[in-house]
Write a protein that holds these residues in place. Sequence first.
Motif, PDB file in Angstrom:
ATOM      1  N   ARG A  57      38.784  40.147  52.883  1.00  0.00           N
ATOM      2  CA  ARG A  57      38.220  40.606  51.618  1.00  0.00           C
ATOM      3  C   ARG A  57      39.170  40.245  50.475  1.00  0.00           C
ATOM      4  NH1 ARG A  57      36.048  46.453  51.460  1.00  0.00           N
ATOM      5  NH2 ARG A  57      34.398  45.461  50.223  1.00  0.00           N
ATOM      6  N   TRP A  58      38.589  40.056  49.301  1.00  0.00           N
ATOM      7  CA  TRP A  58      39.406  39.800  48.121  1.00  0.00           C
ATOM      8  C   TRP A  58      40.225  41.033  47.759  1.00  0.00           C
ATOM      9  CZ3 TRP A  58      40.301  35.390  45.401  1.00  0.00           C
ATOM     10  CH2 TRP A  58      39.502  34.285  45.704  1.00  0.00           C
ATOM     11  N   GLU A  59      41.322  40.794  47.059  1.00  0.00           N
ATOM     12  CA  GLU A  59      42.192  41.888  46.634  1.00  0.00           C
ATOM     13  C   GLU A  59      41.467  42.822  45.665  1.00  0.00           C
ATOM     14  OE1 GLU A  59      44.772  38.547  47.982  1.00  0.00           O
ATOM     15  OE2 GLU A  59      42.970  38.734  46.759  1.00  0.00           O
ATOM     16  N   VAL A  60      41.947  44.032  45.567  1.00  0.00           N
ATOM     17  CA  VAL A  60      41.403  44.971  44.586  1.00  0.00           C
ATOM     18  C   VAL A  60      41.828  44.517  43.185  1.00  0.00           C
ATOM     19  CG1 VAL A  60      41.423  46.894  46.220  1.00  0.00           C
ATOM     20  CG2 VAL A  60      43.428  46.475  44.784  1.00  0.00           C
ATOM     21  N   GLU A  61      41.087  44.972  42.197  1.00  0.00           N
ATOM     22  CA  GLU A  61      41.472  44.696  40.810  1.00  0.00           C
ATOM     23  C   GLU A  61      42.666  45.564  40.418  1.00  0.00           C
ATOM     24  OE1 GLU A  61      40.430  42.191  39.601  1.00  0.00           O
ATOM     25  OE2 GLU A  61      38.263  41.935  39.586  1.00  0.00           O
TER      26      GLU A  61
ATOM     27  N   THR B 193      26.669  38.308  45.299  1.00  0.00           N
ATOM     28  CA  THR B 193      26.936  39.238  46.392  1.00  0.00           C
ATOM     29  C   THR B 193      27.732  40.451  45.935  1.00  0.00           C
ATOM     30  OG1 THR B 193      26.881  37.441  48.012  1.00  0.00           O
ATOM     31  CG2 THR B 193      28.031  39.454  48.663  1.00  0.00           C
ATOM     32  N   ALA B 194      28.703  40.247  45.052  1.00  0.00           N
ATOM     33  CA  ALA B 194      29.568  41.346  44.620  1.00  0.00           C
ATOM     34  C   ALA B 194      28.811  42.442  43.894  1.00  0.00           C
ATOM     35  CB  ALA B 194      30.694  40.815  43.725  1.00  0.00           C
TER      36      ALA B 194
ATOM     37  N   ALA C 292      34.627  32.770  49.146  1.00  0.00           N
ATOM     38  CA  ALA C 292      35.266  33.724  50.050  1.00  0.00           C
ATOM     39  C   ALA C 292      36.773  33.638  49.876  1.00  0.00           C
ATOM     40  CB  ALA C 292      34.882  33.411  51.494  1.00  0.00           C
ATOM     41  N   ARG C 293      37.492  34.683  50.284  1.00  0.00           N
ATOM     42  CA  ARG C 293      38.931  34.747  50.044  1.00  0.00           C
ATOM     43  C   ARG C 293      39.678  33.593  50.693  1.00  0.00           C
ATOM     44  NH1 ARG C 293      43.135  34.003  48.830  1.00  0.00           N
ATOM     45  NH2 ARG C 293      44.861  35.384  48.287  1.00  0.00           N
TER      46      ARG C 293
ATOM     47  N   LYS D 256      31.472  44.412  47.285  1.00  0.00           N
ATOM     48  CA  LYS D 256      32.177  44.112  46.043  1.00  0.00           C
ATOM     49  C   LYS D 256      33.277  43.071  46.226  1.00  0.00           C
ATOM     50  CE  LYS D 256      32.781  45.366  41.646  1.00  0.00           C
ATOM     51  NZ  LYS D 256      31.715  45.317  40.626  1.00  0.00           N
ATOM     52  N   ARG D 257      33.968  43.119  47.363  1.00  0.00           N
ATOM     53  CA  ARG D 257      35.134  42.249  47.555  1.00  0.00           C
ATOM     54  C   ARG D 257      34.882  41.147  48.582  1.00  0.00           C
ATOM     55  NH1 ARG D 257      39.390  46.438  49.283  1.00  0.00           N
ATOM     56  NH2 ARG D 257      40.597  44.550  49.704  1.00  0.00           N
ATOM     57  N   ASP D 258      33.627  40.946  48.982  1.00  0.00           N
ATOM     58  CA  ASP D 258      33.341  39.950  50.012  1.00  0.00           C
ATOM     59  C   ASP D 258      33.350  38.524  49.470  1.00  0.00           C
ATOM     60  OD1 ASP D 258      32.741  42.406  51.290  1.00  0.00           O
ATOM     61  OD2 ASP D 258      31.419  41.376  52.677  1.00  0.00           O
ATOM     62  N   VAL D 259      32.736  38.335  48.323  1.00  0.00           N
ATOM     63  CA  VAL D 259      32.610  37.001  47.724  1.00  0.00           C
ATOM     64  C   VAL D 259      32.886  37.121  46.231  1.00  0.00           C
ATOM     65  CG1 VAL D 259      31.091  35.033  47.292  1.00  0.00           C
ATOM     66  CG2 VAL D 259      30.864  36.313  49.429  1.00  0.00           C
TER      67      VAL D 259
END
Length: 457
Positions: free
Chosen positions: A412-416, A240-241, A353-354, A247-250
């Motif tokens: 959403r997952w954190e940013v890099e 998915t990303a 997922a987050r 990008k930050r969903d899974v």
Amino acid sequence: MTVRPPSLWLDGLDTPISTARPLARDINTDVAIVGAGYTGLWTAYYLKRARPDMRVAIVEKEFAGFGASGRNGGWASALLPTSLATLAKEHGRHSALAFDSAMRASVDELIAAAGDIAADAHIAKGGTVVVARTAVQWGRAQAQARDAIEWGLGDRVSLLDQTAARTRLNAAGTLGATYTPDCAAIQPARLVRALAAAVTDMGVDLYEGTPAKTIGPHRVVTPGGEVTAAHVIRATEGYTAGMPGFKRDVAPVYSLMIATAPLSDAQWRDIGLAQRETFSDYRHLIVYGQRTADGRMVFGGRGAPYHFGSATKPAFDTHEKVFAKLKASLVEMFPMLAEARITHRWGGALGIARDWHASVGLDAGTGIGWAGGYVGDGVTTTNLAGRTLRDLILGEDTALTRLPWVGHRSPRWEVEPLRWLGANAGLAGMSVADAEERLTRRPSLAARALAPLVGGH
């Protein structure tokens, strides 16, 4: 074009895999599905059974079953990544138990559907045995059995003493185990390829070698043409990303596996798994395995690193250090396999997922639907997702559409680089937690601290 199988399962098909007929023009259809793994194929299957006249098209970047559907551990289980306690806190006890019941029923539904499409998927519903091999692990096993009783599920989770546990699985150091009947061992690639053949026979247009460049309201753009549809279903799980806007969903996390050559009858008498039970143990860093229909031991586990930017590449499917650790763990559990020959080594990305909460849903405004975030327990969950998406697309209010994962939106997952740091800290921390418990013989403090990163509740 014939492709090289990336797993034991795909290598064990009766006919070679070849990609054919990419999309080469603009088309209009009722339902467009992105991804020809279990989620997309089950959705198409149940839609065509309910509405044979419905036009359904699937676009797939590689070939049907290329991803986790053709590489997983071969467990058709009733496991969920989200605990009953968490579901009950958010949706109530009744909804949590309804979800659990739906998952257990889905194991049998999957088996029945495999029979309907004549999939020779080597299915054996032998259940799952999870062994405890230290006093701390035995405490966790007992706690799980007590928890099952409190939820009214004592008939679904049995606590086995040492003798009963060793009868099912004679792993070194076993003190006891839990057992559930709600799991079947399968050859997953045989099922997914048979399912792909079945849906094309039902009139579904399957376009392999067709990556989706973008997904938007009522449209999917590919290099060969644009698909317009009333409904667009994203069924991309661990990949998915790689889709613009997701990008930050899974987060894709890799799980790796090894398989032995077929073992002798004497070796299997020593090991057990007479009913082809799937198995694991109560360590923190997950391992899992099964006995195949042709007598191989298949053994896998987590531990491969998360890659910066949620990257997925064929090179990530192998990791020599992780393969070596898997072989060492296998031999540590089953010393009689020290000289067993490893014939296959492979891996693949699974989707997380987050909040470690699988979800399925359909946005009426945009026509975009989705399902995923299975955290490696997707063989059965995808079947439930396919039937749920069918009902949502057809606009039906059913028991499935009222389950607590429907419409769930994970953070959403954190940013890099925070995502990379957190994901890899969680993975490394589970190894630390197991080492801590071996030294202290007490429940790990590290595991408790890292629980929010790795799905603990």
